[in-house]
Motif scaffolding. Structure first.
Motif, PDB file in Angstrom:
ATOM      1  N   GLU A 193       0.933  -1.096  -0.211  1.00 40.05           N
ATOM      2  CA  GLU A 193      -0.015  -0.185   0.014  1.00 40.05           C
ATOM      3  C   GLU A 193       0.867   1.265   0.085  1.00 40.05           C
ATOM      4  N   LEU A 194       2.098   1.134   0.168  1.00 41.30           N
ATOM      5  CA  LEU A 194       3.095   2.388   0.467  1.00 41.30           C
ATOM      6  C   LEU A 194       3.349   2.808  -0.851  1.00 41.30           C
ATOM      7  N   VAL A 195       3.115   1.791  -1.967  1.00 41.53           N
ATOM      8  CA  VAL A 195       3.600   2.263  -3.350  1.00 41.53           C
ATOM      9  C   VAL A 195       2.577   1.909  -4.360  1.00 41.53           C
ATOM     10  N   GLY A 196       1.326   2.064  -3.928  1.00 44.52           N
ATOM     11  CA  GLY A 196       0.309   2.052  -4.764  1.00 44.52           C
ATOM     12  C   GLY A 196      -0.542   0.835  -4.924  1.00 44.52           C
ATOM     13  N   GLY A 197      -0.186  -0.467  -4.415  1.00 49.97           N
ATOM     14  CA  GLY A 197      -0.888  -1.573  -4.535  1.00 49.97           C
ATOM     15  C   GLY A 197      -1.913  -1.478  -3.408  1.00 49.97           C
ATOM     16  N   PRO A 198      -2.736  -2.797  -3.550  1.00 44.06           N
ATOM     17  CA  PRO A 198      -2.399  -4.095  -4.289  1.00 44.06           C
ATOM     18  C   PRO A 198      -2.956  -4.104  -5.941  1.00 44.06           C
ATOM     19  N   THR A 199      -2.129  -4.525  -6.536  1.00 47.90           N
ATOM     20  CA  THR A 199      -2.646  -4.600  -7.984  1.00 47.90           C
ATOM     21  C   THR A 199      -3.294  -6.114  -8.127  1.00 47.90           C
ATOM     22  N   ARG A 200      -3.279  -6.853  -6.984  1.00 49.10           N
ATOM     23  CA  ARG A 200      -4.041  -8.213  -7.379  1.00 49.10           C
ATOM     24  C   ARG A 200      -4.349  -8.680  -5.887  1.00 49.10           C
ATOM     25  N   THR A 201      -5.267  -9.702  -5.804  1.00 48.23           N
ATOM     26  CA  THR A 201      -5.627 -10.232  -4.450  1.00 48.23           C
ATOM     27  C   THR A 201      -4.863 -11.730  -4.395  1.00 48.23           C
ATOM     28  N   HIS A 202      -4.624 -12.343  -5.579  1.00 44.07           N
ATOM     29  CA  HIS A 202      -3.979 -13.499  -5.609  1.00 44.07           C
ATOM     30  C   HIS A 202      -2.875 -13.595  -6.623  1.00 44.07           C
ATOM     31  N   GLN A 203      -1.775 -14.506  -6.333  1.00 46.04           N
ATOM     32  CA  GLN A 203      -0.704 -14.680  -7.386  1.00 46.04           C
ATOM     33  C   GLN A 203      -0.612 -16.246  -7.618  1.00 46.04           C
ATOM     34  N   LYS A 204      -0.639 -16.527  -8.834  1.00 46.69           N
ATOM     35  CA  LYS A 204      -0.209 -17.901  -9.293  1.00 46.69           C
ATOM     36  C   LYS A 204       1.104 -17.990  -9.232  1.00 46.69           C
ATOM     37  N   VAL A 205       1.281 -19.400  -8.628  1.00 52.08           N
ATOM     38  CA  VAL A 205       3.016 -19.672  -8.372  1.00 52.08           C
ATOM     39  C   VAL A 205       3.083 -21.188  -9.088  1.00 52.08           C
ATOM     40  N   TYR A 206       4.206 -21.510  -9.143  1.00 52.05           N
ATOM     41  CA  TYR A 206       4.626 -22.912  -9.490  1.00 52.05           C
ATOM     42  C   TYR A 206       5.463 -23.626  -8.339  1.00 52.05           C
ATOM     43  N   TRP A 207       5.023 -24.973  -8.519  1.00 57.03           N
ATOM     44  CA  TRP A 207       5.827 -25.816  -7.738  1.00 57.03           C
ATOM     45  C   TRP A 207       7.336 -25.981  -8.201  1.00 57.03           C
ATOM     46  N   SER A 208       8.295 -25.513  -7.488  1.00 57.09           N
ATOM     47  CA  SER A 208       9.669 -25.212  -8.007  1.00 57.09           C
ATOM     48  C   SER A 208      10.549 -26.729  -7.233  1.00 57.09           C
ATOM     49  N   HIS A 209      11.482 -26.928  -8.036  1.00 54.28           N
ATOM     50  CA  HIS A 209      12.467 -28.133  -7.820  1.00 54.28           C
ATOM     51  C   HIS A 209      11.738 -29.344  -7.356  1.00 54.28           C
ATOM     52  N   LEU A 210      10.647 -29.471  -8.159  1.00 55.30           N
ATOM     53  CA  LEU A 210      10.114 -30.793  -8.255  1.00 55.30           C
ATOM     54  C   LEU A 210      10.968 -31.886  -8.750  1.00 55.30           C
ATOM     55  N   LEU A 211      11.143 -32.881  -7.986  1.00 60.91           N
ATOM     56  CA  LEU A 211      12.069 -33.905  -8.270  1.00 60.91           C
ATOM     57  C   LEU A 211      13.552 -33.433  -7.738  1.00 60.91           C
ATOM     58  N   SER A 212      13.961 -32.157  -8.057  1.00 64.15           N
ATOM     59  CA  SER A 212      15.149 -31.821  -7.666  1.00 64.15           C
ATOM     60  C   SER A 212      15.616 -32.047  -6.194  1.00 64.15           C
ATOM     61  N   TYR A 213      14.639 -31.544  -5.268  1.00 66.80           N
ATOM     62  CA  TYR A 213      14.803 -31.570  -4.092  1.00 66.80           C
ATOM     63  C   TYR A 213      14.902 -32.894  -3.281  1.00 66.80           C
TER      64      TYR A 213
END
Length: 387
Positions: free
Chosen positions: A107-127
């Motif tokens: 909010e200090l920089v004009g947000g929010p620009t969204r209520t949710h953010q799509k994410v990916y599952w990282s390091h799948l298999l690697s960890y």
């Protein structure tokens, strides 16, 4: 309000320590941040200690002024680890200012620009392949194991994953030649075949609608990356990601293949992205908030917007890192997708006062004051990393 002390905490993480910064004030408020590269934690903490006198006794709310003062006062050790240490202080300053006002940082920089953010599952298999002992999970021993892990991620609601190249064996092992050697960075036929088979199996299990990313880090020179990107075109990756190429080489790679290219995570500050952006050498711009800070990360995102390039935040630490990254996502309008690491050490939930809300591969943007979560200092001491 005046800053009275700067402290750091080192906590055991997945494969390297997590580093936290705490800024104390005379009004009882504490600002927290997660920052830096944990594999050089002694240097990170030492740099924070060296830089701290620049802000002790100051009002924390003049964040921009403090940031530029820290950067310009350390020009003799410009960039790199110095900027990562500055990021720890700068991020904690934002947390303090937002808490003092009772609002989220975005909010200090004009947000929010969204209520949710799509994410990916990282390091799948690697960890699972590289750190199964630390994580308390089974290693990867077969392509059937790969299918099982992909299915588990999909059952958890994710439709986008990122992995690294695994070499078959008993058990499978991650490819690390770009760091541990051999340092010729050659794409051998054995490695190419392993990469193709791995992505083929993942695509078969995930189906045609799932998105798959492959991160090859710094394992190959550009000729090998071109061969790999072309060989993987039938599997329609979301992107091929690498860390080691200059802008001209990235552009050469991008022009040689239909596979989208993502890069940039190891660059710090807007100036160091200028060549990649101006030459349009990537399809997605990778950046790490914890390695450079909120101010420079937003500047990079805004620069990328000028070139019609979306950013893909890098985020592989504790939950506080995720909260901070979500504030970046909620303060700009050009996010392709953000990284998340569902596979982690069992104490990750304990070291923060709140955990991200994730449903169907979407993270809820936090609404509490500051970052929306704090370091639990008691837990941080319980799981302290001692080297």
């Amino acid at each position: 309000m005046k800053i009275t002390a700067v402290e750091t905490f080192i906590v055991k993480g997945n494969f390297a320590p997590w580093i936290f910064c705490a800024l104390r004030t005379d009004e009882g408020l504490t600002g927290y941040a997660e920052f830096g590269e944990g594999r050089v934690w002694r240097g990170m903490c030492g740099l924070v200690e060296d830089i701290a006198p620049l802000i002790i006794g100051k009002d924390p709310r003049a964040v921009e002024a403090h940031y530029i003062h820290m950067v310009r006062s350390t020009r003799m050790v410009y960039g790199g680890a110095t900027w990562q240490a500055i990021a720890g202080i700068e991020l904690a300053l934002w947390d303090l200012k937002a808490k003092a006002l009772g609002v989220p940082v975005y909010e200090l920089v004009g947000g929010p620009t969204r209520t949710h953010q799509k994410v990916y599952w990282s390091h799948l298999l690697s960890y699972q392949a590289n750190y199964h002992e630390q994580l308390g999970c089974e290693p990867v021993r077969s392509y059937d194991d790969i299918r099982t892990l992909v299915r588990a991620a999909m059952d958890a609601g994710y439709d986008t994953f990122k992995t690294n190249i695994l070499l078959p064996g008993e058990p499978f092992r991650g490819l690390g030649q770009g760091r541990s050697g051999p340092h010729d960075q050659t794409l051998t036929r054995e490695i190419l075949n392993a990469a193709i088979k791995q992505i083929e199996v993942m695509r078969e299990e995930a189906g045609p609608e799932a998105q798959i990313c492959l991160d090859v880090n710094e394992n190959f020179k550009v000729d090998g990356q071109i061969r790999l990107a072309q060989a993987l075109e039938p599997y329609e990756l979301m992107w091929l990601e690498m860390d080691n190429l200059d802008a001209d080489s990235c552009r050469m790679l991008k022009d040689s293949t239909r596979t989208p290219i993502c890069t940039g995570e190891q660059r710090l500050g807007p100036f160091n992205y200028a060549d990649l952006l101006s030459s349009r050498a990537m399809d997605a711009c990778k950046l790490d908030l914890q390695w450079q800070g909120f101010i420079p990360a937003r500047r990079v995102a805004n620069m990328a917007e000028l070139y019609d390039i979306n950013i893909a935040p890098h985020n592989f630490n504790s939950h506080l890192s995720t909260f901070q990254t979500m504030h970046l996502c909620a303060s700009v309008t050009n996010i392709k997708i953000s990284e998340s690491d569902p596979t982690a050490v069992p104490w990750r939930d304990e070291v923060v006062t709140a955990v991200p809300v994730v449903e169907h591969g979407m993270i809820e943007i936090p609404t509490g004051p500051g970052w929306g979560a704090e370091l639990d200092e008691k837990a941080a001491k319980k799981y302290a990393y001692e080297g």
